[in-house]
Design a protein around this motif. Structure first.
Motif, PDB file in Angstrom:
ATOM      1  N   VAL A 150       0.835  -1.208   0.000  1.00 34.58           N
ATOM      2  CA  VAL A 150       0.000   0.000   0.000  1.00 34.58           C
ATOM      3  C   VAL A 150       0.865   1.251   0.000  1.00 34.58           C
ATOM      4  O   VAL A 150       0.467   2.288  -0.556  1.00 34.58           O
ATOM      5  CB  VAL A 150      -0.988  -0.007   1.182  1.00 34.58           C
ATOM      6  N   LEU A 151       2.054   1.184   0.579  1.00 34.46           N
ATOM      7  CA  LEU A 151       2.961   2.332   0.523  1.00 34.46           C
ATOM      8  C   LEU A 151       3.381   2.607  -0.917  1.00 34.46           C
ATOM      9  O   LEU A 151       3.392   3.768  -1.363  1.00 34.46           O
ATOM     10  CB  LEU A 151       4.179   2.081   1.406  1.00 34.46           C
ATOM     11  N   VAL A 152       3.718   1.558  -1.656  1.00 29.78           N
ATOM     12  CA  VAL A 152       4.071   1.716  -3.070  1.00 29.78           C
ATOM     13  C   VAL A 152       2.884   2.273  -3.854  1.00 29.78           C
ATOM     14  O   VAL A 152       3.030   3.188  -4.682  1.00 29.78           O
ATOM     15  CB  VAL A 152       4.539   0.369  -3.653  1.00 29.78           C
ATOM     16  N   ALA A 153       1.693   1.735  -3.596  1.00 35.62           N
ATOM     17  CA  ALA A 153       0.495   2.219  -4.288  1.00 35.62           C
ATOM     18  C   ALA A 153       0.244   3.693  -3.977  1.00 35.62           C
ATOM     19  O   ALA A 153      -0.136   4.476  -4.857  1.00 35.62           O
ATOM     20  CB  ALA A 153      -0.709   1.377  -3.887  1.00 35.62           C
ATOM     21  N   CYS A 154       0.470   4.076  -2.728  1.00 33.23           N
ATOM     22  CA  CYS A 154       0.264   5.467  -2.320  1.00 33.23           C
ATOM     23  C   CYS A 154       1.241   6.401  -3.031  1.00 33.23           C
ATOM     24  O   CYS A 154       0.862   7.489  -3.496  1.00 33.23           O
ATOM     25  CB  CYS A 154       0.406   5.573  -0.808  1.00 33.23           C
ATOM     26  N   LEU A 186      -2.767   1.867   6.121  1.00 27.06           N
ATOM     27  CA  LEU A 186      -3.094   3.041   5.310  1.00 27.06           C
ATOM     28  C   LEU A 186      -2.690   4.329   6.011  1.00 27.06           C
ATOM     29  O   LEU A 186      -2.133   5.242   5.398  1.00 27.06           O
ATOM     30  CB  LEU A 186      -4.594   3.041   4.982  1.00 27.06           C
ATOM     31  N   GLU A 187      -2.973   4.401   7.313  1.00 28.44           N
ATOM     32  CA  GLU A 187      -2.553   5.588   8.049  1.00 28.44           C
ATOM     33  C   GLU A 187      -1.029   5.676   8.108  1.00 28.44           C
ATOM     34  O   GLU A 187      -0.445   6.760   7.999  1.00 28.44           O
ATOM     35  CB  GLU A 187      -3.131   5.602   9.460  1.00 28.44           C
ATOM     36  N   ARG A 188      -0.375   4.544   8.265  1.00 23.61           N
ATOM     37  CA  ARG A 188       1.091   4.553   8.280  1.00 23.61           C
ATOM     38  C   ARG A 188       1.639   5.033   6.935  1.00 23.61           C
ATOM     39  O   ARG A 188       2.615   5.789   6.880  1.00 23.61           O
ATOM     40  CB  ARG A 188       1.626   3.160   8.595  1.00 23.61           C
ATOM     41  N   ALA A 189       1.013   4.594   5.853  1.00 23.79           N
ATOM     42  CA  ALA A 189       1.449   5.056   4.524  1.00 23.79           C
ATOM     43  C   ALA A 189       1.277   6.562   4.411  1.00 23.79           C
ATOM     44  O   ALA A 189       2.141   7.255   3.846  1.00 23.79           O
ATOM     45  CB  ALA A 189       0.658   4.339   3.439  1.00 23.79           C
ATOM     46  N   ALA A 190       0.182   7.094   4.947  1.00 23.76           N
ATOM     47  CA  ALA A 190      -0.033   8.537   4.913  1.00 23.76           C
ATOM     48  C   ALA A 190       1.051   9.267   5.691  1.00 23.76           C
ATOM     49  O   ALA A 190       1.548  10.317   5.266  1.00 23.76           O
ATOM     50  CB  ALA A 190      -1.411   8.870   5.478  1.00 23.76           C
ATOM     51  N   ALA A 197      -1.437  11.920   8.895  1.00 17.84           N
ATOM     52  CA  ALA A 197      -2.572  11.171   9.442  1.00 17.84           C
ATOM     53  C   ALA A 197      -3.846  11.996   9.476  1.00 17.84           C
ATOM     54  O   ALA A 197      -4.952  11.459   9.330  1.00 17.84           O
ATOM     55  CB  ALA A 197      -2.225  10.663  10.847  1.00 17.84           C
ATOM     56  N   ASP A 198      -3.721  13.324   9.670  1.00 18.20           N
ATOM     57  CA  ASP A 198      -4.920  14.160   9.731  1.00 18.20           C
ATOM     58  C   ASP A 198      -5.645  14.241   8.398  1.00 18.20           C
ATOM     59  O   ASP A 198      -6.806  14.663   8.352  1.00 18.20           O
ATOM     60  CB  ASP A 198      -4.549  15.579  10.193  1.00 18.20           C
ATOM     61  N   ASN A 199      -4.974  13.851   7.325  1.00 10.23           N
ATOM     62  CA  ASN A 199      -5.604  13.891   6.002  1.00 10.23           C
ATOM     63  C   ASN A 199      -6.119  12.530   5.547  1.00 10.23           C
ATOM     64  O   ASN A 199      -6.447  12.348   4.374  1.00 10.23           O
ATOM     65  CB  ASN A 199      -4.625  14.459   4.976  1.00 10.23           C
ATOM     66  N   VAL A 200      -6.166  11.586   6.481  1.00 11.86           N
ATOM     67  CA  VAL A 200      -6.819  10.306   6.221  1.00 11.86           C
ATOM     68  C   VAL A 200      -8.281  10.444   6.628  1.00 11.86           C
ATOM     69  O   VAL A 200      -8.607  10.597   7.802  1.00 11.86           O
ATOM     70  CB  VAL A 200      -6.150   9.161   6.997  1.00 11.86           C
ATOM     71  N   ARG A 201      -9.158  10.417   5.657  1.00  8.81           N
ATOM     72  CA  ARG A 201     -10.589  10.643   5.881  1.00  8.81           C
ATOM     73  C   ARG A 201     -11.292   9.309   6.105  1.00  8.81           C
ATOM     74  O   ARG A 201     -11.118   8.366   5.314  1.00  8.81           O
ATOM     75  CB  ARG A 201     -11.183  11.372   4.684  1.00  8.81           C
ATOM     76  N   VAL A 202     -12.087   9.233   7.154  1.00  6.28           N
ATOM     77  CA  VAL A 202     -12.767   7.987   7.516  1.00  6.28           C
ATOM     78  C   VAL A 202     -14.188   8.015   6.980  1.00  6.28           C
ATOM     79  O   VAL A 202     -15.011   8.858   7.372  1.00  6.28           O
ATOM     80  CB  VAL A 202     -12.762   7.773   9.033  1.00  6.28           C
ATOM     81  N   VAL A 203     -14.486   7.074   6.097  1.00  3.53           N
ATOM     82  CA  VAL A 203     -15.796   6.982   5.459  1.00  3.53           C
ATOM     83  C   VAL A 203     -16.703   6.096   6.300  1.00  3.53           C
ATOM     84  O   VAL A 203     -16.267   5.075   6.854  1.00  3.53           O
ATOM     85  CB  VAL A 203     -15.656   6.400   4.036  1.00  3.53           C
ATOM     86  N   ALA A 204     -17.965   6.453   6.388  1.00  5.98           N
ATOM     87  CA  ALA A 204     -18.932   5.655   7.131  1.00  5.98           C
ATOM     88  C   ALA A 204     -19.121   4.291   6.484  1.00  5.98           C
ATOM     89  O   ALA A 204     -18.820   4.096   5.299  1.00  5.98           O
ATOM     90  CB  ALA A 204     -20.269   6.399   7.196  1.00  5.98           C
ATOM     91  N   PRO A 231      -7.849  14.996  -3.541  1.00  3.97           N
ATOM     92  CA  PRO A 231      -8.185  13.608  -3.195  1.00  3.97           C
ATOM     93  C   PRO A 231      -7.311  12.662  -4.020  1.00  3.97           C
ATOM     94  O   PRO A 231      -7.306  12.734  -5.255  1.00  3.97           O
ATOM     95  CB  PRO A 231      -9.662  13.493  -3.567  1.00  3.97           C
ATOM     96  N   THR A 232      -6.558  11.802  -3.340  1.00  2.00           N
ATOM     97  CA  THR A 232      -5.469  11.080  -4.010  1.00  2.00           C
ATOM     98  C   THR A 232      -5.702   9.588  -4.102  1.00  2.00           C
ATOM     99  O   THR A 232      -5.434   8.979  -5.137  1.00  2.00           O
ATOM    100  CB  THR A 232      -4.146  11.365  -3.272  1.00  2.00           C
ATOM    101  N   MET A 233      -6.172   8.952  -3.043  1.00  2.95           N
ATOM    102  CA  MET A 233      -6.336   7.502  -3.083  1.00  2.95           C
ATOM    103  C   MET A 233      -7.469   7.068  -2.163  1.00  2.95           C
ATOM    104  O   MET A 233      -7.648   7.614  -1.072  1.00  2.95           O
ATOM    105  CB  MET A 233      -5.045   6.786  -2.674  1.00  2.95           C
ATOM    106  N   VAL A 234      -8.207   6.071  -2.611  1.00  2.00           N
ATOM    107  CA  VAL A 234      -9.222   5.397  -1.808  1.00  2.00           C
ATOM    108  C   VAL A 234      -8.775   3.958  -1.635  1.00  2.00           C
ATOM    109  O   VAL A 234      -8.299   3.325  -2.586  1.00  2.00           O
ATOM    110  CB  VAL A 234     -10.603   5.428  -2.499  1.00  2.00           C
TER     111      VAL A 234
END
Length: 475
Positions: A150-154, A186-190, A197-204, A231-234
């Motif tokens: 996921v780090l590579v994908a990010c 995912l948060e670690r990749a961010a 980490a503050d730009n990791v948005r949590v979807v319901a 917006p960069t990655m989901v």
């Protein structure tokens, strides 16, 4: 160590491993040692003179094995499976013996080309799209873990988002999108990429399926665009760590396509289940919408850690993000453009010959053997779920389509918090017994027990004995 000594001690080590597997059931599943106990028995300083390998094996038995939690134990139902198998262990031994450093094609052509074949075989076995093949625009690579994948994908997603991030750095606010059940990688990749980490948005999530809500995802993206973010990655997950919930990849993909956002699909645990045609429904939408896709052969596919598979629909942004060619790596094959240099597909420069162990597994078991293994785990898990459903003292979390069953004991006279504490204490008493090993999670504030089936050593009798032990503990 001379070749003759290596031959003699190597046979002893293989015998040791074979004996370990034949007798693993005699060990307590979870290690019974206390913090610091193993270290206290080891010398404080390194040896001045070399020692015999017999002494190493003796200390392995006496000092280290008591401090091992036995992931290959048939009563290991914690976390997710971490399969190992004879062919994989031998393949890893061959890799270690060759000592290959496969950073570029030229440093060992077979290392690279076997990997391209193996990842293409796996794409075929899982029913993944043709553009994931290495002879197409995308391609596959073996990473150490899904976290690295996921780090590579990010990094690739950042590069594709514009602004030449690889060269200029992050100059705007970028956002990633996850659900509350998405893996922490995912948060670690961010954090590692500088997104933050503050730009990791949590979807319901949907309260019934626990899958990501595409409508809320779209609303968050619109909100972030209005605020000037990129917006960069989901990340859509197929088989979340807590409950194996499956995000609606197709609906999420439609949002990503409309918004021009990279879609990474994390199928670390569940993806390998698609070797069974009847389970390929889990990948609905992947072929049409996934920019990257990851699954771990080292969880449920009989291949010992580490062996994580990452595919990309288009490898271009990844190579733009990661490729650096210092003079000491220049060679005619790389200059020709006719070869893959996997150093451009991962974070580290160096890389092991991981393909050997997965190749050994595929050769030994074949597609039929792999399907049999997955179906056996799913079948035992579904039978266990049936027992839970029939016992009025327990509640079962639905759905549970694969090898993980989540459930909890009913304590109607206790508050949710009190019931959670009691459930946790019950789990710890079971784990401390050494007879089985479970883990827990929380769903909507409720403490839930996780029972993961998937070891090739686990038979029906083990699952039945574990269920009876759990029933006895509840009383």
């Amino acid at each position: 160590m001379s070749p003759e000594e290596f031959r003699a001690f190597g046979k002893q080590v293989v015998d040791w491993v074979a004996d370990y597997y034949s007798g693993v059931e005699s060990h307590p599943v979870r290690s019974q040692v206390r913090p610091g106990e193993v270290r206290a028995q080891l010398p404080a300083h390194p040896p001045e003179q070399g020692e015999s390998f017999e002494a190493v094996l003796r200390d392995l038995d006496d000092l280290l094995v008591p401090g091992v939690t036995h992931w290959q134990h048939p009563n290991f139902f914690a976390y997710f499976p971490a399969n190992a198998s004879g062919p994989s262990i031998l393949g890893d031994l061959l890799s270690s013996g060759l000592g290959v450093q496969g950073m570029v094609w030229a440093t060992s052509p077979a290392c690279t080309e076997l990997e391209t074949v193996v990842v293409d075989w796996m794409a075929e076995l899982l029913g993944l799209p043709e553009h994931f093949r290495t002879d197409a625009a995308g391609g596959g690579v073996i990473q150490d873990s899904a976290s690295s994948a996921v780090l590579v994908a990010c990094l690739a997603a950042l590069q594709r988002s514009g602004g030449d991030v690889a060269r200029r750095g992050i100059t705007r606010r970028h956002t990633l999108y996850v659900s509350e059940h998405t893996h922490s990688s995912l948060e670690r990749a961010a954090r590692m990429t500088g997104i933050g980490a503050d730009n990791v948005r949590v979807v319901a999530v949907d309260p019934e399926t626990l899958g990501m809500d595409p409508a809320h995802l779209d609303a968050l993206i619109a909100e972030d665009l209005a605020a000037g973010a990129v917006p960069t990655m989901v990340c859509a997950t197929i088989g979340t760590t807590s409950t194996t919930a499956i995000d609606p990849v197709r609906a999420i993909g439609e949002v990503c396509r409309a918004r021009g956002i990279w879609l990474h699909v994390d199928a670390a645990y569940a993806g390998v289940a698609a070797v069974c045609p009847e389970l390929r429904w889990i990948n609905d939408g992947v072929a049409e919408f996934a920019d990257s896709y990851c699954t771990n052969a080292h969880k449920w596919l009989l291949t010992n850690f580490d062996c994580s598979l990452l595919w990309l629909a288009d490898r271009g942004p990844m190579i733009e993000a990661l490729s650096i060619l210092p003079e000491y790596l220049r060679n005619p094959a790389t200059a020709s453009g006719e070869v893959i240099d996997y150093r451009d597909w991962q974070v580290p420069l160096g890389r092991r010959f991981r393909a050997l162990k997965l190749w050994s597994v595929l050769r030994w078991y074949g597609a039929a053997g792999l399907r049999e293994h997955i179906r056996a785990g799913v079948g035992l898990a579904q039978e266990f779920a049936g027992w839970v459903r029939e016992d009025p003292r327990f509640e079962l979390l639905e759905p549970h389509p694969l090898g993980l069953v989540c459930f909890w004991p009913r304590f109607p006279d206790l508050s949710t918090e009190e019931a959670g504490e009691r459930t946790y204490r019950l789990m710890e008493s079971l784990n401390e017994s050494g007879e089985l090993y479970l883990t827990h999670t929380k769903v909507d504030g409720r403490t839930v027990l996780r029972f993961a089936v998937g070891s090739p050593q686990t038979e029906r009798r083990h699952v039945l004995a574990a269920w009876k032990r759990i029933q006895e503990a509840v009383g």
